[in-house]
Scaffold this active site. Structure first.
Site, PDB file in Angstrom:
ATOM      1  N   GLU A 197       0.840  -1.186   0.000  1.00 24.53           N
ATOM      2  CA  GLU A 197       0.000   0.000   0.000  1.00 24.53           C
ATOM      3  C   GLU A 197       0.880   1.243   0.000  1.00 24.53           C
ATOM      4  O   GLU A 197       2.113   1.155   0.064  1.00 24.53           O
ATOM      5  CB  GLU A 197      -0.964  -0.021   1.195  1.00 24.53           C
ATOM      6  CG  GLU A 197      -1.968  -1.166   1.106  1.00 24.53           C
ATOM      7  CD  GLU A 197      -3.033  -1.114   2.180  1.00 24.53           C
ATOM      8  OE1 GLU A 197      -2.966  -0.237   3.057  1.00 24.53           O
ATOM      9  OE2 GLU A 197      -3.933  -1.969   2.153  1.00 24.53           O
ATOM     10  N   HIS A 239     -11.272   9.880   7.734  1.00 24.90           N
ATOM     11  CA  HIS A 239     -11.039   8.444   7.857  1.00 24.90           C
ATOM     12  C   HIS A 239     -10.438   8.027   9.199  1.00 24.90           C
ATOM     13  O   HIS A 239     -10.924   7.099   9.826  1.00 24.90           O
ATOM     14  CB  HIS A 239     -10.114   8.003   6.723  1.00 24.90           C
ATOM     15  CG  HIS A 239      -9.864   6.527   6.664  1.00 24.90           C
ATOM     16  ND1 HIS A 239     -10.884   5.602   6.518  1.00 24.90           N
ATOM     17  CD2 HIS A 239      -8.707   5.806   6.715  1.00 24.90           C
ATOM     18  CE1 HIS A 239     -10.367   4.382   6.473  1.00 24.90           C
ATOM     19  NE2 HIS A 239      -9.055   4.466   6.615  1.00 24.90           N
ATOM     20  N   ARG A 260      -0.895   9.062   2.061  1.00 25.00           N
ATOM     21  CA  ARG A 260      -2.318   9.401   2.010  1.00 25.00           C
ATOM     22  C   ARG A 260      -2.591  10.892   2.079  1.00 25.00           C
ATOM     23  O   ARG A 260      -3.477  11.403   1.384  1.00 25.00           O
ATOM     24  CB  ARG A 260      -3.063   8.698   3.150  1.00 25.00           C
ATOM     25  CG  ARG A 260      -3.325   7.240   2.891  1.00 25.00           C
ATOM     26  CD  ARG A 260      -4.138   6.641   4.008  1.00 25.00           C
ATOM     27  NE  ARG A 260      -4.440   5.255   3.717  1.00 25.00           N
ATOM     28  CZ  ARG A 260      -5.082   4.440   4.548  1.00 25.00           C
ATOM     29  NH1 ARG A 260      -5.478   4.892   5.706  1.00 25.00           N
ATOM     30  NH2 ARG A 260      -5.325   3.193   4.206  1.00 25.00           N
ATOM     31  N   ARG A 307      -0.679   8.746   9.414  1.00 24.82           N
ATOM     32  CA  ARG A 307      -0.632   7.289   9.601  1.00 24.82           C
ATOM     33  C   ARG A 307      -0.215   6.578   8.330  1.00 24.82           C
ATOM     34  O   ARG A 307      -0.757   6.832   7.255  1.00 24.82           O
ATOM     35  CB  ARG A 307      -2.002   6.768  10.039  1.00 24.82           C
ATOM     36  CG  ARG A 307      -2.069   5.251  10.177  1.00 24.82           C
ATOM     37  CD  ARG A 307      -3.424   4.815  10.683  1.00 24.82           C
ATOM     38  NE  ARG A 307      -4.476   5.035   9.726  1.00 24.82           N
ATOM     39  CZ  ARG A 307      -4.917   4.127   8.845  1.00 24.82           C
ATOM     40  NH1 ARG A 307      -4.366   2.929   8.809  1.00 24.82           N
ATOM     41  NH2 ARG A 307      -5.910   4.407   8.029  1.00 24.82           N
ATOM     42  N   HIS A 361      -9.171   9.800   3.981  1.00 28.77           N
ATOM     43  CA  HIS A 361      -8.861   8.750   3.010  1.00 28.77           C
ATOM     44  C   HIS A 361      -9.083   9.307   1.609  1.00 28.77           C
ATOM     45  O   HIS A 361     -10.100   9.942   1.346  1.00 28.77           O
ATOM     46  CB  HIS A 361      -9.746   7.516   3.235  1.00 28.77           C
ATOM     47  CG  HIS A 361      -9.204   6.281   2.590  1.00 28.77           C
ATOM     48  ND1 HIS A 361      -9.244   6.092   1.223  1.00 28.77           N
ATOM     49  CD2 HIS A 361      -8.587   5.192   3.098  1.00 28.77           C
ATOM     50  CE1 HIS A 361      -8.679   4.934   0.928  1.00 28.77           C
ATOM     51  NE2 HIS A 361      -8.275   4.369   2.049  1.00 28.77           N
TER      52      HIS A 361
END
Length: 545
Positions: free
Chosen positions: A126, A354, A293, A389, A247
């Site tokens: 990811e 998110h 992100r 994160r 997100h």
């Protein structure tokens, strides 16, 4: 009515249930959950669990990826502890019966407790990871994790589960003439309307995040920041609330309610495009579609505003249809419900709130700044995430901190006498006949948080938000003391406190860092690589070096 236990766990996600199972070997556990035991952010998690399973990967690489994503605010000790605990956490889930995707290769995974994890797990990559290290169960990893934990908790003789119960406030002994210590919580039975005093030797916040403070979120309805709000009101130290992760890819459709499109799709070759087909991420970051992100969400927001578009698109055309249907069956089926075949059509997406990277400050054992109170999972600021994160580190944090904090609470002396806690005093509160007040304030708060304190902020917007939240909190406070408590009222009260914390922390950070971007302070200032701190009733500040 009083209910006594050794360990009181508020919340039923991966962190809370992991702790409950471990602590139950040493004493009686009560688990409080607002709805059903499986209704949590954990159940909604699609992507997976980041863990060093591949023998070609390393703890050092995972640690460095986490530190790089966190923009200088991670605590290295917390990062190293969580990363190193990943393989054992995966092993524990497998032993409980979790079924993760496996691969056909014969090379085993890393050795845990003298045994390799076998059969070898299929690992995906990811954003911002430098290796394939994400363990997954199709595209419903969280649901599988929740399933095995819920089954184990329900079967354990030392665990009592209280579904459809919601904590109102922590029991603070200082308000009863005692020391500054937490000894449980007052809890509303939402089906009957009764309020119970749960008295415990150790109280654990595992209440998850607060995505519902924003108008658009990938979170379930239960994510109203209850734990961080209760801890804040009790005087616990709270930190880094300005770092709320949006997100990048939430399904954009008028009939779709905040359905998350997992980051794993970009990890498997997905490309973000504008309506005209341009792949735009290359203009914004060298990692393109696998950028962190915060970068991807901010870039999408920028491109939508620049072009006036309602959304952008995620294109999976590079992968075979059969693979996409097998690897992402839930996402495929959900998109198809709205007439979108992801094997042949790009998916319309927008960013949505998110993950809460700040929260109640805890040490490596999950202890908060108040004796008797622990915290695990998203409700906390453990130092793992810093200002942003790293993908799939959240379920990992819940597993590791849940187990770590369980060892800490088990050291609480079980022979000690529990304090005498009075029953809940409702005073002269009466049932409300003005439910419209709650719905109006709820809607207004979430809208101004989205517009003023969202992906991109400014000093002016933050000042406006601060004025609005102060007025709303006055109205909520007056309403709260006049009327009987309900879950809707409690959630409104809690998201107002969360909004105050986010606005306060964002206002003192005079720079842009990670998930906090302020157009009046667009640069990152190395001198401000410090946590923001808040205590109820005191102005927020940046911690000293």
């Amino acid at each position: 009515m009083k209910i006594e236990c050794d360990y009181l766990v508020l919340g039923s996600g991966v962190a809370g249930l992991t702790l409950a199972l471990d602590a139950a070997t040493h004493g009686e556990v009560a688990v409080i959950t607002k709805r059903s035991l499986s209704d949590s952010n954990t159940s909604w998690a699609q992507g997976g669990i980041a863990a060093v399973i591949d023998p070609h990967d390393s703890f050092a690489a995972h640690t460095n990826d986490t530190l790089n994503a966190g923009y200088g605010l991670n605590k290295r000790a917390a990062v190293e502890m969580v990363v190193s605990g990943g393989p054992a956490g995966i092993r524990k889930l497998i032993e409980l019966g979790a079924s993760f995707d496996t691969r056909a290769e014969t090379e085993p995974g890393v050795v845990v407790d003298g045994r390799p994890i076998d059969p070898p797990l299929d690992l995906t990559r990811e954003a911002a990871h430098t290796a394939r290290r994400v363990v997954h169960a199709g595209d419903v990893t969280g649901r599988e994790v929740s399933r095995v934990l819920v089954e184990a908790v329900r079967a354990h003789p030392n665990i009592r589960v209280y579904e459809h119960h919601m904590a109102i406030d922590l029991v603070e002994l200082s308000k009863l003439g005692g020391p500054h210590q937490v000894a449980g919580a007052y809890v509303l039975d939402t089906t009957k309307g009764d309020i119970h005093a749960f008295v415990a030797r150790a109280t654990v916040l595992a209440t998850g995040g607060a995505g519902k403070v924003y108008l658009y979120t990938t979170n379930p309805d239960v994510a109203t920041g209850d734990g961080v709000a209760m801890a804040y009101r009790a005087g616990a130290l709270v930190s880094n609330m300005e770092f709320f992760q949006f997100h990048p890819t939430c399904l954009f459709h008028p009939q779709a309610k905040s359905f998350l499109i997992s980051e794993a799709l970009r990890g498997e070759g997905g490309i973000l495009r504008l309506a005209d087909g341009e792949a735009f991420m290359a203009r914004h970051h060298p990692l393109k579609d696998l950028a962190p992100r915060d970068v991807v969400a901010r870039t999408i927001d920028f491109e939508m505003k620049r072009t006036g578009a309602d959304c952008v698109y995620l294109d999976m055309a590079s992968r075979p249809a059969a693979y996409l249907k097998e690897r992402f069956p839930t996402i495929y089926a959900e998109c198809l419900k709205f007439g979108i075949d992801l094997t042949t059509q790009p998916i319309p997406i927008v960013p949505a709130a998110h993950y809460m990277c700040g929260g109640v400050v805890v040490d490596l054992d999950g202890r908060t700044s108040i004796p008797g109170l622990w915290g695990v999972g998203e409700v906390t600021c453990s130092g793992l995430h810093g200002a942003n994160r790293l993908a799939s580190n959240s379920l990992l944090e819940g597993l590791v901190y849940g187990a770590r904090a369980a060892e800490s609470v088990k050291r609480v002396h079980r022979g000690s006498v529990l304090p005498d806690v009075p029953d809940w005093d409702a005073g002269e509160a009466v049932p409300s006949d003005e439910g419209v007040v709650i719905s109006q304030n709820w809607d207004e708060l979430r809208r101004f948080m989205w517009n003023y304190v969202g992906i991109v902020r400014s000093d002016k917007r933050l000042r406006r938000a601060a004025r609005r939240v102060a007025l709303l909190k006055d109205e909520i406070r007056e309403y709260y003391w006049k009327h009987s408590v309900t879950s809707d009222l409690l959630e409104l009260r809690n998201i107002a406190d969360v909004a105050e914390m986010i606005i306060g922390c964002a206002s003192v950070r005079r720079e842009s860092r990670g998930l906090h971007y302020n157009i009046d302070h667009p640069d990152t200032d190395a001198r401000l690589a410090r946590d923001s701190m808040m205590v109820f009733g005191e102005p927020p500040h940046l911690a000293k070096d």
